[in-house]
Motif scaffolding. Structure first.
Motif, PDB file in Angstrom:
ATOM      1  N   ARG A  64       0.836  -1.170  -0.153  1.00  0.00           N
ATOM      2  CA  ARG A  64      -0.106   0.059  -0.054  1.00  0.00           C
ATOM      3  C   ARG A  64       1.059   1.173   0.024  1.00  0.00           C
ATOM      4  NH1 ARG A  64      -5.290  -1.272   3.917  1.00  0.00           N
ATOM      5  NH2 ARG A  64      -5.682  -3.087   2.920  1.00  0.00           N
ATOM      6  N   ARG A  65       1.946   1.111   0.570  1.00  0.00           N
ATOM      7  CA  ARG A  65       3.046   2.321   0.511  1.00  0.00           C
ATOM      8  C   ARG A  65       3.961   2.108  -0.288  1.00  0.00           C
ATOM      9  NH1 ARG A  65       4.410   3.297   6.756  1.00  0.00           N
ATOM     10  NH2 ARG A  65       5.945   4.344   5.667  1.00  0.00           N
ATOM     11  N   ILE A  66       4.625   3.148  -0.927  1.00  0.00           N
ATOM     12  CA  ILE A  66       5.733   3.135  -2.064  1.00  0.00           C
ATOM     13  C   ILE A  66       7.163   2.770  -1.514  1.00  0.00           C
ATOM     14  CG2 ILE A  66       6.863   4.557  -3.324  1.00  0.00           C
ATOM     15  CD1 ILE A  66       4.537   6.117  -4.194  1.00  0.00           C
ATOM     16  N   ASP A  67       7.164   3.340  -0.231  1.00  0.00           N
ATOM     17  CA  ASP A  67       8.510   2.970   0.415  1.00  0.00           C
ATOM     18  C   ASP A  67       8.522   1.457   0.776  1.00  0.00           C
ATOM     19  OD1 ASP A  67       6.503   3.340   2.446  1.00  0.00           O
ATOM     20  OD2 ASP A  67       7.744   4.063   3.997  1.00  0.00           O
ATOM     21  N   THR A  68       7.607   0.791   0.939  1.00  0.00           N
ATOM     22  CA  THR A  68       7.489  -0.679   1.300  1.00  0.00           C
ATOM     23  C   THR A  68       7.615  -1.545   0.092  1.00  0.00           C
ATOM     24  OG1 THR A  68       5.772  -0.336   2.988  1.00  0.00           O
ATOM     25  CG2 THR A  68       6.205  -2.421   2.342  1.00  0.00           C
ATOM     26  N   SER A  69       7.191  -0.884  -1.071  1.00  0.00           N
ATOM     27  CA  SER A  69       7.277  -1.448  -2.382  1.00  0.00           C
ATOM     28  C   SER A  69       8.597  -1.354  -2.854  1.00  0.00           C
ATOM     29  CB  SER A  69       6.414  -0.882  -3.241  1.00  0.00           C
ATOM     30  OG  SER A  69       6.609  -1.553  -4.596  1.00  0.00           O
ATOM     31  N   GLU A  70       9.381  -0.298  -2.413  1.00  0.00           N
ATOM     32  CA  GLU A  70      10.685  -0.170  -2.891  1.00  0.00           C
ATOM     33  C   GLU A  70      11.732  -0.861  -2.000  1.00  0.00           C
ATOM     34  OE1 GLU A  70      13.835   3.809  -2.422  1.00  0.00           O
ATOM     35  OE2 GLU A  70      11.870   4.262  -2.190  1.00  0.00           O
ATOM     36  N   ALA A  71      11.386  -1.089  -0.742  1.00  0.00           N
ATOM     37  CA  ALA A  71      11.977  -1.953   0.242  1.00  0.00           C
ATOM     38  C   ALA A  71      12.283  -3.463  -0.659  1.00  0.00           C
ATOM     39  CB  ALA A  71      11.450  -1.985   1.526  1.00  0.00           C
ATOM     40  N   MET A  72      11.050  -3.773  -0.956  1.00  0.00           N
ATOM     41  CA  MET A  72      10.772  -5.112  -1.540  1.00  0.00           C
ATOM     42  C   MET A  72      11.690  -5.380  -2.736  1.00  0.00           C
ATOM     43  SD  MET A  72       8.949  -7.122   0.335  1.00  0.00           S
ATOM     44  CE  MET A  72       9.394  -6.086   1.748  1.00  0.00           C
ATOM     45  N   ILE A  73      11.715  -4.170  -3.490  1.00  0.00           N
ATOM     46  CA  ILE A  73      12.719  -4.289  -4.613  1.00  0.00           C
ATOM     47  C   ILE A  73      14.215  -4.415  -4.232  1.00  0.00           C
ATOM     48  CG2 ILE A  73      13.517  -3.084  -6.893  1.00  0.00           C
ATOM     49  CD1 ILE A  73      10.782  -2.059  -6.962  1.00  0.00           C
ATOM     50  N   HIS A  74      14.641  -3.654  -3.206  1.00  0.00           N
ATOM     51  CA  HIS A  74      15.799  -3.422  -2.863  1.00  0.00           C
ATOM     52  C   HIS A  74      16.074  -4.944  -2.215  1.00  0.00           C
ATOM     53  CE1 HIS A  74      17.216   0.491  -2.973  1.00  0.00           C
ATOM     54  NE2 HIS A  74      15.991   1.052  -2.642  1.00  0.00           N
ATOM     55  N   THR A  75      15.326  -5.678  -1.206  1.00  0.00           N
ATOM     56  CA  THR A  75      15.455  -6.949  -0.726  1.00  0.00           C
ATOM     57  C   THR A  75      15.951  -7.808  -2.078  1.00  0.00           C
ATOM     58  OG1 THR A  75      14.236  -6.120   0.966  1.00  0.00           O
ATOM     59  CG2 THR A  75      14.468  -8.640   0.625  1.00  0.00           C
ATOM     60  N   ALA A  76      14.847  -8.021  -3.007  1.00  0.00           N
ATOM     61  CA  ALA A  76      15.062  -8.872  -4.103  1.00  0.00           C
ATOM     62  C   ALA A  76      16.495  -8.599  -4.996  1.00  0.00           C
ATOM     63  CB  ALA A  76      13.914  -8.451  -5.367  1.00  0.00           C
ATOM     64  N   MET A  77      16.761  -7.311  -5.070  1.00  0.00           N
ATOM     65  CA  MET A  77      18.037  -7.206  -5.771  1.00  0.00           C
ATOM     66  C   MET A  77      19.371  -7.691  -4.799  1.00  0.00           C
ATOM     67  SD  MET A  77      17.573  -6.562  -8.609  1.00  0.00           S
ATOM     68  CE  MET A  77      19.274  -6.368  -9.239  1.00  0.00           C
ATOM     69  N   ILE A  78      19.201  -7.374  -3.288  1.00  0.00           N
ATOM     70  CA  ILE A  78      20.115  -7.879  -2.407  1.00  0.00           C
ATOM     71  C   ILE A  78      20.232  -9.375  -2.392  1.00  0.00           C
ATOM     72  CG2 ILE A  78      20.842  -7.981   0.020  1.00  0.00           C
ATOM     73  CD1 ILE A  78      19.555  -5.231   0.257  1.00  0.00           C
ATOM     74  N   MET A  79      19.153  -9.951  -2.568  1.00  0.00           N
ATOM     75  CA  MET A  79      19.419 -11.623  -2.669  1.00  0.00           C
ATOM     76  C   MET A  79      19.716 -12.036  -3.633  1.00  0.00           C
ATOM     77  SD  MET A  79      15.301 -12.186  -0.605  1.00  0.00           S
ATOM     78  CE  MET A  79      15.578 -13.873  -0.959  1.00  0.00           C
ATOM     79  N   THR A  80      19.380 -11.507  -4.905  1.00  0.00           N
ATOM     80  CA  THR A  80      19.976 -11.631  -6.232  1.00  0.00           C
ATOM     81  C   THR A  80      21.526 -11.484  -6.234  1.00  0.00           C
ATOM     82  OG1 THR A  80      18.078 -11.047  -7.279  1.00  0.00           O
ATOM     83  CG2 THR A  80      20.058 -11.417  -8.606  1.00  0.00           C
ATOM     84  N   MET A  81      21.945 -10.497  -5.628  1.00  0.00           N
ATOM     85  CA  MET A  81      23.344 -10.183  -5.978  1.00  0.00           C
ATOM     86  C   MET A  81      24.177 -11.016  -5.031  1.00  0.00           C
ATOM     87  SD  MET A  81      23.430  -8.229  -8.420  1.00  0.00           S
ATOM     88  CE  MET A  81      25.047  -7.877  -8.609  1.00  0.00           C
ATOM     89  N   SER A  82      23.528 -11.187  -3.604  1.00  0.00           N
ATOM     90  CA  SER A  82      24.376 -12.026  -2.639  1.00  0.00           C
ATOM     91  C   SER A  82      24.670 -13.438  -3.102  1.00  0.00           C
ATOM     92  CB  SER A  82      23.700 -11.964  -1.451  1.00  0.00           C
ATOM     93  OG  SER A  82      22.488 -12.438  -1.554  1.00  0.00           O
ATOM     94  N   ARG A  83      23.531 -13.874  -4.042  1.00  0.00           N
ATOM     95  CA  ARG A  83      23.796 -15.120  -4.482  1.00  0.00           C
ATOM     96  C   ARG A  83      24.921 -15.210  -5.752  1.00  0.00           C
ATOM     97  NH1 ARG A  83      17.455 -16.279  -4.470  1.00  0.00           N
ATOM     98  NH2 ARG A  83      17.166 -17.259  -2.469  1.00  0.00           N
ATOM     99  N   ARG A  84      24.847 -14.324  -6.440  1.00  0.00           N
ATOM    100  CA  ARG A  84      25.973 -14.084  -7.395  1.00  0.00           C
ATOM    101  C   ARG A  84      27.363 -13.915  -6.863  1.00  0.00           C
ATOM    102  NH1 ARG A  84      24.298 -13.749 -12.711  1.00  0.00           N
ATOM    103  NH2 ARG A  84      22.185 -13.636 -12.800  1.00  0.00           N
ATOM    104  N   LEU A  85      27.280 -13.396  -5.926  1.00  0.00           N
ATOM    105  CA  LEU A  85      28.498 -13.206  -5.069  1.00  0.00           C
ATOM    106  C   LEU A  85      29.142 -14.183  -4.394  1.00  0.00           C
ATOM    107  CD1 LEU A  85      28.355  -9.330  -3.934  1.00  0.00           C
ATOM    108  CD2 LEU A  85      29.761 -10.134  -5.766  1.00  0.00           C
ATOM    109  N   ALA A  86      28.195 -15.224  -3.825  1.00  0.00           N
ATOM    110  CA  ALA A  86      28.732 -16.186  -3.242  1.00  0.00           C
ATOM    111  C   ALA A  86      29.122 -17.371  -3.927  1.00  0.00           C
ATOM    112  CB  ALA A  86      27.557 -16.912  -2.504  1.00  0.00           C
ATOM    113  N   ARG A  87      28.830 -17.429  -5.102  1.00  0.00           N
ATOM    114  CA  ARG A  87      29.570 -18.400  -6.177  1.00  0.00           C
ATOM    115  C   ARG A  87      30.969 -18.531  -6.217  1.00  0.00           C
ATOM    116  NH1 ARG A  87      25.931 -17.617 -11.511  1.00  0.00           N
ATOM    117  NH2 ARG A  87      23.940 -17.361 -10.532  1.00  0.00           N
TER     118      ARG A  87
END
Length: 87
Positions: A64-87
């Protein structure tokens, strides 16, 4: 530097330059182009959207809030990049 599709040319470029202090480069296809041709840097945006769409909360607009939606996008990118760096 921000790359954008030709559909975003016009007022968005002016807004990004004046308000956000971003440099926007419009990626256009050739006027005589027929069929599919890979455009320079456009695939980067499409690939990033695909990475974000792998996470359920980012596929639909549940927040419902833009800042929450933005946080979900940040979380998704953090998870994606951390998996790539862990390889």
């Amino acid at each position: 530097l921000v790359w954008a599709d030709a559909g975003y040319a016009g007022r968005m470029v002016t807004f990004a330059t004046k308000v956000l202090a971003f440099t926007v480069e419009i990626v256009k296809r050739a006027d005589d182009q027929v069929g599919f041709k890979l455009l320079h840097r456009r695939w980067v945006v499409e690939r990033t959207f695909a990475w974000i769409s792998k996470y359920r909360r980012c596929v639909r607009d549940y927040e419902r809030r833009i800042d929450t939606s933005e946080a979900m996008i940040h979380t998704a990118m953090i998870m994606t990049m951390s998996r790539r760096l862990a390889r």
